[in-house]
Design a protein around this motif. Sequence first.
Motif, short mmCIF file in Angstrom:
data_model
loop_
_atom_site.label_atom_id
_atom_site.label_comp_id
_atom_site.label_asym_id
_atom_site.label_seq_id
_atom_site.Cartn_x
_atom_site.Cartn_y
_atom_site.Cartn_z
N LEU A 172 13.32 -3.64 9.03
CA LEU A 172 13.53 -2.23 8.73
C LEU A 172 12.51 -1.73 7.70
N SER A 173 12.24 -2.56 6.70
CA SER A 173 11.31 -2.16 5.65
C SER A 173 9.91 -1.93 6.19
N ALA A 174 9.42 -2.85 7.03
CA ALA A 174 8.06 -2.72 7.57
C ALA A 174 7.92 -1.48 8.44
N ALA A 175 8.93 -1.22 9.26
CA ALA A 175 8.87 -0.05 10.15
C ALA A 175 8.87 1.24 9.36
N GLN A 176 9.70 1.33 8.33
CA GLN A 176 9.76 2.55 7.54
C GLN A 176 8.50 2.72 6.69
N ARG A 177 7.96 1.61 6.21
CA ARG A 177 6.74 1.70 5.40
C ARG A 177 5.57 2.24 6.23
N ARG A 178 5.44 1.76 7.46
CA ARG A 178 4.36 2.24 8.33
C ARG A 178 4.49 3.74 8.60
N ALA A 179 5.71 4.17 8.93
CA ALA A 179 5.93 5.59 9.21
C ALA A 179 5.71 6.44 7.96
N GLY A 180 6.19 5.96 6.81
CA GLY A 180 6.04 6.69 5.57
C GLY A 180 4.58 6.85 5.15
N ARG A 181 3.80 5.78 5.33
CA ARG A 181 2.38 5.86 4.96
C ARG A 181 1.63 6.82 5.87
N GLU A 182 1.94 6.81 7.16
CA GLU A 182 1.25 7.72 8.08
C GLU A 182 1.61 9.17 7.77
N LEU A 183 2.85 9.38 7.34
CA LEU A 183 3.28 10.73 6.96
C LEU A 183 2.74 11.14 5.60
N GLY A 184 2.37 10.17 4.78
CA GLY A 184 2.00 10.46 3.41
C GLY A 184 3.21 10.74 2.55
N SER A 185 4.36 10.10 2.89
CA SER A 185 5.61 10.34 2.16
C SER A 185 5.87 9.22 1.16
N ALA A 186 5.77 9.54 -0.12
CA ALA A 186 6.00 8.54 -1.16
C ALA A 186 7.45 8.08 -1.18
N SER A 187 8.39 8.99 -0.90
CA SER A 187 9.80 8.62 -0.96
C SER A 187 10.17 7.65 0.16
N ALA A 188 9.63 7.87 1.35
CA ALA A 188 9.91 6.96 2.47
C ALA A 188 9.35 5.58 2.19
N VAL A 189 8.15 5.52 1.60
CA VAL A 189 7.55 4.23 1.25
C VAL A 189 8.34 3.56 0.13
N ALA A 190 8.77 4.36 -0.85
CA ALA A 190 9.56 3.81 -1.96
C ALA A 190 10.87 3.23 -1.45
N ASP A 191 11.51 3.92 -0.51
CA ASP A 191 12.76 3.42 0.04
C ASP A 191 12.53 2.14 0.83
N SER A 192 11.37 2.04 1.49
CA SER A 192 11.06 0.81 2.23
C SER A 192 10.89 -0.35 1.26
N ARG A 193 10.36 -0.08 0.08
CA ARG A 193 10.24 -1.12 -0.94
C ARG A 193 11.61 -1.52 -1.49
N GLN A 194 12.50 -0.56 -1.58
CA GLN A 194 13.87 -0.87 -1.99
C GLN A 194 14.51 -1.81 -0.97
N THR A 195 14.28 -1.55 0.31
CA THR A 195 14.80 -2.41 1.36
C THR A 195 14.16 -3.79 1.30
N LEU A 196 12.85 -3.83 1.01
CA LEU A 196 12.16 -5.11 0.90
C LEU A 196 12.69 -5.90 -0.29
N LEU A 197 13.00 -5.21 -1.38
CA LEU A 197 13.58 -5.89 -2.53
C LEU A 197 14.91 -6.54 -2.17
N CYS A 198 15.67 -5.89 -1.30
CA CYS A 198 16.92 -6.46 -0.84
C CYS A 198 16.66 -7.77 -0.08
N THR A 199 15.51 -7.85 0.58
CA THR A 199 15.13 -9.09 1.26
C THR A 199 14.95 -10.21 0.25
N TYR A 200 14.27 -9.91 -0.87
CA TYR A 200 14.09 -10.91 -1.92
C TYR A 200 15.43 -11.36 -2.48
N LEU A 201 16.31 -10.39 -2.69
CA LEU A 201 17.63 -10.73 -3.21
C LEU A 201 18.41 -11.57 -2.20
#
Length: 218
Positions: free
Chosen positions: A144-173
């Motif tokens: 989920l994180s990778a898919a949202q990060r790709r879409a967020g970067r193409e859109l230029g949306s910082a919030s979408a990318v930030a949320d993808s990092r939040q999801t990735l952090l959940c992976t670490y946890l």
Amino acid sequence: MNLEPVVNTCADGCCASPAVAQDRRAALVRRVRLLVAATITYNVVEAVVALAAGTAASSGALIGFGLDSVIEVASAVAVAWQFSGADPEARERRALKVISISFFALAIYVTFEAVETFFAGTAPETSRTGIVLAAVSLVVMPTLSAAQRRAGRELGSASAVADSRQTLLCTYLSAVLLAGLLLNALAGWWWADPVVALAIAVVAAKEGRTAWRGQHCC
């Protein structure tokens, strides 16, 4: 095909992206909405299962993981709110602030729980449910994180990318939780989880600061 420039509000213009075709932009917005909905749904289920299993096993790690899922939902809801409007870019900064605060809250909570668990020295019971949940999350969350990060970067949306990092952090946890549960169950190393959790708290605090400054898509 008409081109519509993507306007974003990242600090120092670091997220400025090239023009995106209008139909492509609409498709990306729909994709972000679907990914956010999937993230919210999964995290709600994850929170319920983790909190129930943690309570049954008296596992602070599992309970903390469940509460982390609640924070994940708050972050995803912020992005869902942003992209529910006709002009998502106008809501960018407020969504980023909510995501940033959720990172800080997670860092504080994980630190508190890790320190308390370490000094208490109380080993939780073995939880097979928790082990399975952590293993499943290790597969679902990075996808989920990778898919949202790709879409967020193409859109230029910082919030979408930030949320993808939040999801990735959940992976670490999830990885920390799985390691802690397995080490506790197989080797009796109860202290492994709080030690690694402190490292995750440091990462969470760093991500919170980055989101606050609006630099996630740079």
